[in-house]
Design a protein around this motif. Structure first.
Motif, PDB file in Angstrom:
ATOM      1  N   ASP A   3       0.826  -1.211   0.000  1.00 56.78           N
ATOM      2  CA  ASP A   3       0.000   0.000   0.000  1.00 56.78           C
ATOM      3  C   ASP A   3       0.857   1.257   0.000  1.00 56.78           C
ATOM      4  N   GLY A   4       1.935   1.229   0.778  1.00 54.44           N
ATOM      5  CA  GLY A   4       2.814   2.391   0.878  1.00 54.44           C
ATOM      6  C   GLY A   4       3.507   2.736  -0.425  1.00 54.44           C
ATOM      7  N   ALA A   5       3.649   1.748  -1.309  1.00 50.66           N
ATOM      8  CA  ALA A   5       4.278   1.988  -2.611  1.00 50.66           C
ATOM      9  C   ALA A   5       3.353   2.769  -3.544  1.00 50.66           C
ATOM     10  N   ARG A   6       2.067   2.765  -3.266  1.00 55.41           N
ATOM     11  CA  ARG A   6       1.070   3.517  -4.043  1.00 55.41           C
ATOM     12  C   ARG A   6       1.150   3.240  -5.556  1.00 55.41           C
ATOM     13  N   GLN A  39      -2.534  -6.085 -13.909  1.00 58.54           N
ATOM     14  CA  GLN A  39      -2.118  -7.209 -13.068  1.00 58.54           C
ATOM     15  C   GLN A  39      -0.673  -7.586 -13.357  1.00 58.54           C
ATOM     16  N   ARG A  40      -0.328  -7.716 -14.634  1.00 56.76           N
ATOM     17  CA  ARG A  40       1.049  -8.071 -15.000  1.00 56.76           C
ATOM     18  C   ARG A  40       2.035  -7.010 -14.520  1.00 56.76           C
ATOM     19  N   LEU A  41       1.693  -5.753 -14.697  1.00 52.95           N
ATOM     20  CA  LEU A  41       2.567  -4.668 -14.257  1.00 52.95           C
ATOM     21  C   LEU A  41       2.682  -4.638 -12.733  1.00 52.95           C
ATOM     22  N   ALA A  42       1.570  -4.859 -12.042  1.00 50.86           N
ATOM     23  CA  ALA A  42       1.589  -4.859 -10.569  1.00 50.86           C
ATOM     24  C   ALA A  42       2.446  -6.007 -10.036  1.00 50.86           C
TER      25      ALA A  42
END
Length: 116
Positions: free
Chosen positions: A71-74, A98-101
């Motif tokens: 979450d902190g990475a935003r 999804q792939r990028l995340a």
């Protein structure tokens, strides 16, 4: 443990050195480098469910601190996270997000491992 993200073909697609491995399902699994997913003693694995969900498994009691790091990475691809005791559900916008995340989450933990 290894990181996993399902896809529709085998081989490598350049995601942080992730390599496609055959799986028992029609899809396949990506396996991240061991050091990328074990920062500070955390032992996590990544998998996907459909196009809008990433499932992260952790050691007992580590899901909430791990979700706080995510979450902190935003990451803009992440709609939200829900953390239990040893599992995190990460909602994303679509398959491309999804792939990028997955790529960014593996990179986040690879960076944490380098700091240790």
């Amino acid at each position: 443990m290894s990181g996993r993200a399902r896809g529709g073909r085998s081989g490598s697609d350049g995601l942080c050195g992730l390599t496609g491995l055959p799986d028992r399902s029609p899809a396949f699994a990506y396996v991240a480098p061991q050091h990328a997913l074990e920062p500070h003693g955390l032992d996590i694995s990544l998998d996907t469910a459909g196009n809008n969900l990433i499932v992260v498994r952790t050691l007992v009691g580590q899901a909430q601190p791990t979700a706080l790091l995510i979450d902190g990475a935003r990451f803009p691809e992440v709609v939200g996270t829900v953390a239990g005791d040893d599992t995190i559900f990460i909602a994303v916008r679509n398959g491309a997000a999804q792939r990028l995340a997955v790529h960014k989450i593996v990179g986040l933990f690879a960076g944490e491992a380098e700091k240790a």
